[in-house]
Design a protein around this motif. Sequence first.
Motif, PDB file in Angstrom:
ATOM      1  N   THR A   1       0.692  -1.158   0.213  1.00  0.00           N
ATOM      2  CA  THR A   1       0.061  -0.006  -0.008  1.00  0.00           C
ATOM      3  C   THR A   1       0.815   1.320   0.044  1.00  0.00           C
ATOM      4  N   GLU A   2       0.329   2.482  -0.431  1.00  0.00           N
ATOM      5  CA  GLU A   2       0.903   3.802  -0.429  1.00  0.00           C
ATOM      6  C   GLU A   2       0.237   4.477   0.788  1.00  0.00           C
ATOM      7  N   LEU A   3       0.997   4.820   1.868  1.00  0.00           N
ATOM      8  CA  LEU A   3       0.333   5.737   2.882  1.00  0.00           C
ATOM      9  C   LEU A   3       0.772   7.182   2.865  1.00  0.00           C
ATOM     10  N   GLY A   4      -0.003   8.068   3.275  1.00  0.00           N
ATOM     11  CA  GLY A   4       0.344   9.444   3.225  1.00  0.00           C
ATOM     12  C   GLY A   4      -0.543  10.122   4.305  1.00  0.00           C
ATOM     13  N   PRO A   5      -0.443  11.763   4.297  1.00  0.00           N
ATOM     14  CA  PRO A   5      -1.359  12.057   5.073  1.00  0.00           C
ATOM     15  C   PRO A   5      -2.721  12.173   4.822  1.00  0.00           C
ATOM     16  N   ASP A   6      -3.303  11.748   3.852  1.00  0.00           N
ATOM     17  CA  ASP A   6      -4.826  11.374   3.561  1.00  0.00           C
ATOM     18  C   ASP A   6      -5.099  10.048   4.056  1.00  0.00           C
ATOM     19  N   SER A   7      -4.323   9.278   4.401  1.00  0.00           N
ATOM     20  CA  SER A   7      -4.778   7.816   4.601  1.00  0.00           C
ATOM     21  C   SER A   7      -5.185   7.778   6.130  1.00  0.00           C
ATOM     22  N   VAL A   8      -6.372   6.834   6.234  1.00  0.00           N
ATOM     23  CA  VAL A   8      -6.721   6.526   7.447  1.00  0.00           C
ATOM     24  C   VAL A   8      -6.552   5.120   7.631  1.00  0.00           C
ATOM     25  N   VAL A   9      -5.681   4.634   8.721  1.00  0.00           N
ATOM     26  CA  VAL A   9      -5.314   3.179   8.876  1.00  0.00           C
ATOM     27  C   VAL A   9      -6.047   2.832  10.132  1.00  0.00           C
ATOM     28  N   VAL A  10      -6.359   1.496  10.022  1.00  0.00           N
ATOM     29  CA  VAL A  10      -6.782   0.766  11.157  1.00  0.00           C
ATOM     30  C   VAL A  10      -6.002  -0.432  11.158  1.00  0.00           C
ATOM     31  N   VAL A  11      -5.579  -0.579  12.541  1.00  0.00           N
ATOM     32  CA  VAL A  11      -4.670  -1.838  12.848  1.00  0.00           C
ATOM     33  C   VAL A  11      -5.344  -2.522  13.841  1.00  0.00           C
ATOM     34  N   THR A  12      -5.748  -3.850  13.654  1.00  0.00           N
ATOM     35  CA  THR A  12      -6.566  -4.567  14.530  1.00  0.00           C
ATOM     36  C   THR A  12      -5.679  -5.087  15.615  1.00  0.00           C
ATOM     37  N   ALA A  13      -4.448  -5.354  15.555  1.00  0.00           N
ATOM     38  CA  ALA A  13      -3.815  -6.148  16.634  1.00  0.00           C
ATOM     39  C   ALA A  13      -2.624  -5.028  16.910  1.00  0.00           C
ATOM     40  N   ALA A  14      -3.000  -3.964  17.510  1.00  0.00           N
ATOM     41  CA  ALA A  14      -2.310  -2.764  17.331  1.00  0.00           C
ATOM     42  C   ALA A  14      -1.209  -2.797  18.435  1.00  0.00           C
ATOM     43  N   ALA A  15      -1.384  -3.974  19.343  1.00  0.00           N
ATOM     44  CA  ALA A  15      -0.432  -3.982  20.795  1.00  0.00           C
ATOM     45  C   ALA A  15       0.380  -5.212  20.466  1.00  0.00           C
ATOM     46  N   GLY A  16       0.191  -6.047  19.325  1.00  0.00           N
ATOM     47  CA  GLY A  16       1.333  -7.222  18.985  1.00  0.00           C
ATOM     48  C   GLY A  16       2.546  -6.417  18.511  1.00  0.00           C
ATOM     49  N   GLY A  17       3.456  -7.339  18.127  1.00  0.00           N
ATOM     50  CA  GLY A  17       4.847  -7.132  17.802  1.00  0.00           C
ATOM     51  C   GLY A  17       4.710  -6.364  16.340  1.00  0.00           C
ATOM     52  N   ILE A  18       3.990  -7.099  15.292  1.00  0.00           N
ATOM     53  CA  ILE A  18       3.816  -6.114  14.171  1.00  0.00           C
ATOM     54  C   ILE A  18       2.892  -5.174  14.104  1.00  0.00           C
ATOM     55  N   GLY A  19       1.732  -5.052  14.837  1.00  0.00           N
ATOM     56  CA  GLY A  19       0.760  -4.143  14.997  1.00  0.00           C
ATOM     57  C   GLY A  19       1.434  -2.761  15.510  1.00  0.00           C
ATOM     58  N   THR A  20       2.540  -2.766  16.560  1.00  0.00           N
ATOM     59  CA  THR A  20       3.148  -1.903  17.134  1.00  0.00           C
ATOM     60  C   THR A  20       3.943  -1.256  16.185  1.00  0.00           C
ATOM     61  N   LEU A  21       4.429  -1.834  15.302  1.00  0.00           N
ATOM     62  CA  LEU A  21       5.400  -0.982  14.348  1.00  0.00           C
ATOM     63  C   LEU A  21       4.625  -0.801  13.153  1.00  0.00           C
ATOM     64  N   LEU A  22       3.508  -1.116  12.790  1.00  0.00           N
ATOM     65  CA  LEU A  22       2.711  -0.725  11.632  1.00  0.00           C
ATOM     66  C   LEU A  22       2.097   0.682  12.256  1.00  0.00           C
ATOM     67  N   VAL A  23       1.585   0.686  13.507  1.00  0.00           N
ATOM     68  CA  VAL A  23       1.299   2.112  13.969  1.00  0.00           C
ATOM     69  C   VAL A  23       2.159   3.107  13.874  1.00  0.00           C
ATOM     70  N   GLN A  24       3.455   2.630  14.208  1.00  0.00           N
ATOM     71  CA  GLN A  24       4.457   3.858  14.066  1.00  0.00           C
ATOM     72  C   GLN A  24       4.933   3.872  12.497  1.00  0.00           C
ATOM     73  N   HIS A  25       5.123   3.114  11.817  1.00  0.00           N
ATOM     74  CA  HIS A  25       5.148   3.334  10.303  1.00  0.00           C
ATOM     75  C   HIS A  25       4.080   4.231   9.616  1.00  0.00           C
ATOM     76  N   ALA A  26       3.022   3.850  10.072  1.00  0.00           N
ATOM     77  CA  ALA A  26       1.758   4.987   9.441  1.00  0.00           C
ATOM     78  C   ALA A  26       1.826   6.234   9.977  1.00  0.00           C
ATOM     79  N   LYS A  27       2.166   6.386  11.241  1.00  0.00           N
ATOM     80  CA  LYS A  27       2.172   7.896  11.947  1.00  0.00           C
ATOM     81  C   LYS A  27       3.611   8.466  11.254  1.00  0.00           C
ATOM     82  N   ASN A  28       4.696   7.581  10.989  1.00  0.00           N
ATOM     83  CA  ASN A  28       5.820   8.414  10.210  1.00  0.00           C
ATOM     84  C   ASN A  28       5.415   9.022   9.036  1.00  0.00           C
ATOM     85  N   VAL A  29       4.395   8.506   8.250  1.00  0.00           N
ATOM     86  CA  VAL A  29       4.165   9.295   6.915  1.00  0.00           C
ATOM     87  C   VAL A  29       2.809  10.166   7.146  1.00  0.00           C
ATOM     88  N   GLY A  30       2.283  10.300   8.304  1.00  0.00           N
ATOM     89  CA  GLY A  30       1.513  11.411   8.651  1.00  0.00           C
ATOM     90  C   GLY A  30       0.036  10.791   8.601  1.00  0.00           C
TER      91      GLY A  30
END
Length: 326
Positions: A138-167
């Motif tokens: 996927t291509e994420l940016g400031p207009d993206s609204v991202v939902v992470v279902t297992a956001a406290a998991g190992g991958i979920g934690t990093l996906l939250v950070q990655h998405a926030k890093n691109v706004g």
Amino acid sequence: MHAIRLHAFGPAENLRYETVPDPVPGLGQVLIRVAAAGVHVVDTALRRGEPGPYPLPQLPTIPGREVAGFVDRIGPDVDTSWLGKRVVAHLGAVPGGYVELAVTETVRLHEIPTDLDAAEAVAIIGTGRTTMGISLFTELGPDSVVVVTAAAGGIGTLLVQHAKNVGATVVGLAGGPAKVELVQRNGADIAIDYLLPDWPAQVLARLGDRRATVLFDGVGGEISGAAIDLLAKGGQHLVYGAANGAPLLLSEEESAARGIISELVVGPRLIQRVGGDLRPLEDKAMAEAAAGRLRPAVQRFALADAVGAHRALETRGTVGKVVLQA
């Protein structure tokens, strides 16, 4: 050295903390004195005798494929500059990570960034690599609204950070107040407890007139079904796990009716996406961690308590990446 060995497939109690001969590095190999070893949900499935992305090992076996520590010895034809370096490595298809001493090829080694400890490095080489691979779909940016279902998991934690890093605007879903609090501290704009019966309504109320554009789904089951309903037309449902049961993938007909894409983004699909070479994903994850843009969540167990680590992982009693410390 001490190692965790499995002599018969079955429950976590079948894991044994034993003394085994020290390995010897061969041509092009190093001996790592292991400070931390990664535990993966795949390890629990293989322990039960359930093949998946890896075939069932011959018994007895030493589980685990991610190790970090320092280079204690080198084999023939290895640059002496490796001696004493802090390193992390994914051992590949052959298990053998739940140990005090591990042998691997130099081509698998990464130096550990100064600001990461061994357990965090193990998380980055495993879950970080997978996170970087998932991000390719996927291509994420400031207009993206991202939902992470297992956001406290190992991958979920990093996906939250990655998405926030691109706004992007990030909605993190987790089970229980303690995990929701961790998701909030991790930077999610909206953190919601999916164990509450009205959680989808809470998400919609917080988003206002916006809808999700990307769903990173690591849960499966009914929670995934409700999360899919949050997607706008043209959205992406990217499945990387199923902590709550079987992964939920929509059929082509249902995806078309909803106007979304639903696809599995790990395993063979991910390997195909990168042309079979996972090393660039490891390099990217380590670089992001070194720059402070990715910081893994880690739950630590003693090597001797591999049974406890497996039990906790199977009962969803863990937060972040599960790591054994020697």
